[in-house]
Scaffold this active site. Structure first.
Site, PDB file in Angstrom:
ATOM      1  N   CYS A   5      38.448  37.259  41.780  1.00  0.00           N
ATOM      2  CA  CYS A   5      37.986  36.727  42.801  1.00  0.00           C
ATOM      3  C   CYS A   5      36.585  35.666  42.176  1.00  0.00           C
ATOM      4  CB  CYS A   5      37.421  37.308  44.006  1.00  0.00           C
ATOM      5  SG  CYS A   5      38.114  39.184  44.121  1.00  0.00           S
TER       6      CYS A   5
ATOM      7  N   CYS B  23      37.954  41.828  40.615  1.00  0.00           N
ATOM      8  CA  CYS B  23      37.176  40.978  41.353  1.00  0.00           C
ATOM      9  C   CYS B  23      36.229  40.275  40.783  1.00  0.00           C
ATOM     10  CB  CYS B  23      36.954  41.630  42.731  1.00  0.00           C
ATOM     11  SG  CYS B  23      36.362  40.416  43.734  1.00  0.00           S
TER      12      CYS B  23
ATOM     13  N   GLU C  81      36.260  22.656  65.741  1.00  0.00           N
ATOM     14  CA  GLU C  81      36.070  22.466  67.171  1.00  0.00           C
ATOM     15  C   GLU C  81      37.497  22.435  67.985  1.00  0.00           C
ATOM     16  OE1 GLU C  81      34.506  18.710  68.943  1.00  0.00           O
ATOM     17  OE2 GLU C  81      34.698  17.890  66.801  1.00  0.00           O
TER      18      GLU C  81
ATOM     19  N   LYS D 220      37.015  33.208  39.847  1.00  0.00           N
ATOM     20  CA  LYS D 220      38.108  32.053  40.075  1.00  0.00           C
ATOM     21  C   LYS D 220      37.409  31.148  41.162  1.00  0.00           C
ATOM     22  CE  LYS D 220      39.908  32.956  44.025  1.00  0.00           C
ATOM     23  NZ  LYS D 220      40.908  33.699  44.638  1.00  0.00           N
TER      24      LYS D 220
ATOM     25  N   TYR E 119      49.549  33.154  45.660  1.00  0.00           N
ATOM     26  CA  TYR E 119      48.245  32.423  45.645  1.00  0.00           C
ATOM     27  C   TYR E 119      47.320  32.470  44.481  1.00  0.00           C
ATOM     28  CZ  TYR E 119      45.195  36.652  45.321  1.00  0.00           C
ATOM     29  OH  TYR E 119      44.539  37.799  45.124  1.00  0.00           O
TER      30      TYR E 119
ATOM     31  N   HIS F 267      30.247  19.711  67.748  1.00  0.00           N
ATOM     32  CA  HIS F 267      31.087  18.280  67.454  1.00  0.00           C
ATOM     33  C   HIS F 267      29.906  17.701  66.528  1.00  0.00           C
ATOM     34  CE1 HIS F 267      33.413  14.769  68.378  1.00  0.00           C
ATOM     35  NE2 HIS F 267      32.542  14.327  68.287  1.00  0.00           N
TER      36      HIS F 267
ATOM     37  N   GLU G 103      46.087  28.601  43.207  1.00  0.00           N
ATOM     38  CA  GLU G 103      44.684  28.537  42.783  1.00  0.00           C
ATOM     39  C   GLU G 103      44.332  28.000  41.484  1.00  0.00           C
ATOM     40  OE1 GLU G 103      42.930  31.695  46.156  1.00  0.00           O
ATOM     41  OE2 GLU G 103      43.276  32.354  43.980  1.00  0.00           O
TER      42      GLU G 103
HETATM   43  C1  LIG Z   1      42.724  35.924  39.453  1.00  0.00           C
HETATM   44  C2  LIG Z   1      42.760  36.866  40.655  1.00  0.00           C
HETATM   45  C3  LIG Z   1      41.969  36.359  41.722  1.00  0.00           C
HETATM   46  C4  LIG Z   1      41.896  37.126  42.938  1.00  0.00           C
HETATM   47  N1  LIG Z   1      41.083  36.642  44.111  1.00  0.00           N
HETATM   48  C5  LIG Z   1      40.911  37.437  45.018  1.00  0.00           C
HETATM   49  C6  LIG Z   1      40.129  36.876  46.101  1.00  0.00           C
HETATM   50  O1  LIG Z   1      39.721  35.474  46.154  1.00  0.00           O
HETATM   51  N2  LIG Z   1      39.956  37.372  47.365  1.00  0.00           N
HETATM   52  C7  LIG Z   1      40.112  38.597  47.102  1.00  0.00           C
HETATM   53  O2  LIG Z   1      40.198  39.481  48.218  1.00  0.00           O
HETATM   54  N3  LIG Z   1      41.017  39.473  46.092  1.00  0.00           N
HETATM   55  C8  LIG Z   1      41.390  38.714  45.066  1.00  0.00           C
HETATM   56  N4  LIG Z   1      41.918  39.173  43.821  1.00  0.00           N
HETATM   57  C9  LIG Z   1      42.385  40.724  44.082  1.00  0.00           C
HETATM   58  C10 LIG Z   1      41.257  41.441  43.723  1.00  0.00           C
HETATM   59  O3  LIG Z   1      40.694  41.395  42.572  1.00  0.00           O
HETATM   60  C11 LIG Z   1      41.849  42.987  43.737  1.00  0.00           C
HETATM   61  O4  LIG Z   1      42.391  43.100  45.125  1.00  0.00           O
HETATM   62  C12 LIG Z   1      40.745  44.056  43.812  1.00  0.00           C
HETATM   63  O5  LIG Z   1      40.137  43.886  42.675  1.00  0.00           O
HETATM   64  C13 LIG Z   1      41.409  45.527  43.645  1.00  0.00           C
HETATM   65  O6  LIG Z   1      40.184  46.626  43.493  1.00  0.00           O
HETATM   66  P1  LIG Z   1      40.599  47.703  42.923  1.00  0.00           P
HETATM   67  O7  LIG Z   1      39.618  48.704  42.821  1.00  0.00           O
HETATM   68  O8  LIG Z   1      41.886  48.459  43.652  1.00  0.00           O
HETATM   69  O9  LIG Z   1      40.953  47.511  41.490  1.00  0.00           O
HETATM   70  P2  LIG Z   1      40.232  46.792  40.065  1.00  0.00           P
HETATM   71  O10 LIG Z   1      39.187  45.985  40.866  1.00  0.00           O
HETATM   72  O11 LIG Z   1      41.331  46.187  39.510  1.00  0.00           O
HETATM   73  O12 LIG Z   1      39.681  48.016  39.342  1.00  0.00           O
HETATM   74  C14 LIG Z   1      40.252  48.869  38.665  1.00  0.00           C
HETATM   75  C15 LIG Z   1      39.533  49.292  37.521  1.00  0.00           C
HETATM   76  O13 LIG Z   1      39.938  50.516  37.032  1.00  0.00           O
HETATM   77  C16 LIG Z   1      39.837  50.387  35.532  1.00  0.00           C
HETATM   78  N5  LIG Z   1      40.901  51.335  35.069  1.00  0.00           N
HETATM   79  C17 LIG Z   1      42.209  51.366  35.051  1.00  0.00           C
HETATM   80  N6  LIG Z   1      42.785  52.347  34.415  1.00  0.00           N
HETATM   81  C18 LIG Z   1      41.814  53.093  33.946  1.00  0.00           C
HETATM   82  C19 LIG Z   1      41.697  54.439  33.197  1.00  0.00           C
HETATM   83  N7  LIG Z   1      42.791  54.962  32.904  1.00  0.00           N
HETATM   84  N8  LIG Z   1      40.577  55.008  32.974  1.00  0.00           N
HETATM   85  C20 LIG Z   1      39.411  54.116  33.249  1.00  0.00           C
HETATM   86  N9  LIG Z   1      39.342  52.995  34.013  1.00  0.00           N
HETATM   87  C21 LIG Z   1      40.565  52.376  34.370  1.00  0.00           C
HETATM   88  C22 LIG Z   1      40.067  49.000  35.418  1.00  0.00           C
HETATM   89  O14 LIG Z   1      39.719  48.842  33.785  1.00  0.00           O
HETATM   90  C23 LIG Z   1      39.386  48.379  36.215  1.00  0.00           C
HETATM   91  O15 LIG Z   1      38.254  47.924  36.010  1.00  0.00           O
HETATM   92  C24 LIG Z   1      42.270  38.666  42.850  1.00  0.00           C
HETATM   93  C25 LIG Z   1      42.911  39.123  41.753  1.00  0.00           C
HETATM   94  C26 LIG Z   1      42.962  38.191  40.821  1.00  0.00           C
HETATM   95  C27 LIG Z   1      43.727  38.784  39.414  1.00  0.00           C
END
Ligand SMILES: Cc1cc2nc3c(=O)[nH]c(=O)nc-3n(C[C@H](O)[C@H](O)[C@H](O)COP(=O)(O)OP(=O)(O)OC[C@H]3O[C@@H](n4cnc5c(N)ncnc54)[C@H](O)[C@@H]3O)c2cc1C
Length: 458
Positions: A47, A42, A440, A50, A177, A435, A181
């Protein structure tokens, strides 16, 4: 004797950071292992960048609009400035996330982690093994790229934010999406933009009126949409690429971006070896408290395939930490998730779509209005705003709300509050309008435009 942790979190993204911080605040000994950058998808490449790029892309339309209000604008855009400023902001946010973890005493290990067994995590780079009572897998997901010849010539959202130069034209493969976007971003920044989607309309799963309105809006902004076609191959062509579609047509583009979905990060983590079950879709299977089939291993966020959204991952991380480390069991309620699509026009949506409401409730009222937003009336911009309220029959509970147009994301966040309280149409009607606003309309709908009885439109 090695020290035992209460919790080791794998992944410092939206879900992992929240869980680690809250658990440590409740006194747990916590380590979080992150192989890339603290903040996760994110913050680093989702997010946040973006939304910054969407904002950058909207200026071109605003400059056009400004002329209808008497302004004369002579503007030029510089891509490297946007990328550099974005990088500065992302680094600032990353530092804030690190500080937020360190303050309650979370140890941050910058490395890759794998599960050695249900109570041990191996740090790949250093070879260190950490004993822990609980493991939280919060590893997120990665972009899926279809297996076609020349796929390596394309890029995904991971790379899109840091392209060296803007391509002159782009083909975006996908209809979700992220595809729309990025189409908004590239088109707004002056790139000739085309979306290719194998389905019959963008934004599968969204309310049909949203899909149609956004489709029209994207086309009005000069984005070409191609449906029911896939890519056969991509070849190098000068400084761009030649794309051959499934119907045999070959078209040159400056670049190709894959926005063809994201898969959970589950492979190579020792999950199945430890006994963690996966869903048929390849995500980690969890119960209402984010516990996997192995009692000491939990999972939150995109890796569980529940809803791929930051606020949901955060809520899951919070609920997990409260449940385990504050004796306060919380199961996340997934029934009403507001969400936005930061396209041009913007989309905000919550609750049931019209077909879902008709199928589940049988008796349904639909209120819908379309109009030109006031800001467009002095120009020849054709964009129209859509506001739609779906309620149970005879002015009952509000079941869904769908908005397309300026401010839709901000509006839907506020609509989420009365909907979480179980508001009815009468509750919306009691609110006095502001308004002149677009919102509204949500509190001034009179009779339904049409109804459903026994699931059939009447
Ligand atoms: C282009 C794009 C736009 C988005 N826009 C939106 C938005 O506008 N609004 C919204 O709500 N959501 C949005 N999302 C979705 C949102 O980013 C994700 O839902 C959110 O980041 C999920 O969080 P998470 O904690 O599950 O995983 P992540 O945030 O993906 O974190 C996972 C982390 O784990 C780490 N990792 C993975 N494997 C290992 C390992 N073996 N050892 C150590 N570290 C590891 C990765 O490096 C990463 O940092 C967007 C996603 C993308 C790709």
């Amino acid at each position: 004797m090695p020290e035992t942790y209460d919790l080791v979190v794998i992944g410092a993204g939206s879900g992992g950071v929240r869980a680690a911080r809250v658990a440590a605040t409740h006194g747990a000994k916590v380590a979080v292992v992150e192989e890339y950058r603290v903040g996760g998808t994110c913050v680093i490449r989702g997010c946040v960048p973006k939304k910054l790029y969407v904002t950058a892309s909207r200026f071109s339309g605003l400059f056009e609009l400004a002329e209808s209000f008497g302004w004369q604008v002579d503007a030029r855009f510089d891509w490297p400035t946007l990328v550099a400023n974005k990088n500065k902001e992302i680094s600032r946010l990353e530092a804030a996330y690190v500080a937020g973890l360190e303050k309650p005493g979370v140890e941050i290990i910058r490395d890759r982690a794998v599960i050695a067994d249900p109570h041990r995590v191996r740090i790949v780079g250093s070879g260190r093994e950490i004993e822990t009572k609980t493991i939280l897998v919060a590893t997120g997901g990665h972009p899926f790229i279809p297996d076609i010849p020349g796929r390596e010539l394309g890029f995904t959202s991971n790379e899109a934010f840091d392209l060296e130069t803007l391509p002159r034209s782009i083909l975006i493969e996908g209809g979700g999406y992220i595809a729309v976007e990025f189409a908004t971003i590239f088109a707004g920044l002056g790139v000739t933009t085309c979306i290719n989607y194998r389905g019959d309309q963008i934004l599968r799963g969204f309310d049909p009126d949203i899909r149609t309105s956004l489709e029209a809006g994207l086309q009005e902004h000069g984005i070409r949409l191609i449906y029911q076609t896939t890519l056969r191959k991509i070849e190098k062509d000068g400084d761009g690429v030649l794309v051959t579609f499934s119907d045999g047509e070959a078209v040159p583009f400056g670049g190709v971006m894959f926005a063809t979905g994201r898969n959970p990060n589950v492979h190579g983590y020792g999950l199945t070896e430890a006994g963690v079950k996966l869903t048929p879709g390849g995500a980690i299977e969890v119960d209402a408290y984010s516990q996997t089939s192995v009692p000491s291993i939990y999972a939150v966020g995109d890796v569980t395939g529940r809803a791929q959204l930051t606020p949901v991952a955060i809520r899951e991380g919070q609920a997990f930490a409260e449940t385990l480390f504050n004796h306060n069991p919380i199961a996340v309620d997934f029934s009403q998730i507001p969400t936005a699509v930061f396209a041009e026009p913007e989309v905000g949506t919550i609750g049931l779509t019209e077909p879902e409401a008709a199928t589940r409730h049988g008796e349904v009222d639909v209120y819908v209005t379309r109009f030109r937003p006031l800001t467009n009336t002095l120009s020849d911009r054709p964009d129209r705003m859509l506001l739609k309220l779906i309620t149970a029959g005879n002015g009952g509970k509000v079941l869904g709300c769908h908005i397309v147009g300026p401010g839709a994301a901000e509006m839907i966040q506020l609509v989420a509050i009365p909907m979480a309280m179980g508001a009815s149409k009468a509750d919306f009607d009691r609110a006095i309008a502001v308004h002149p606003t677009a919102a509204e309309e949500l509190v001034t709908f009179k009779a339904p435009n049409y109804r459903y009885k026994d699931g059939k439109r009447v």
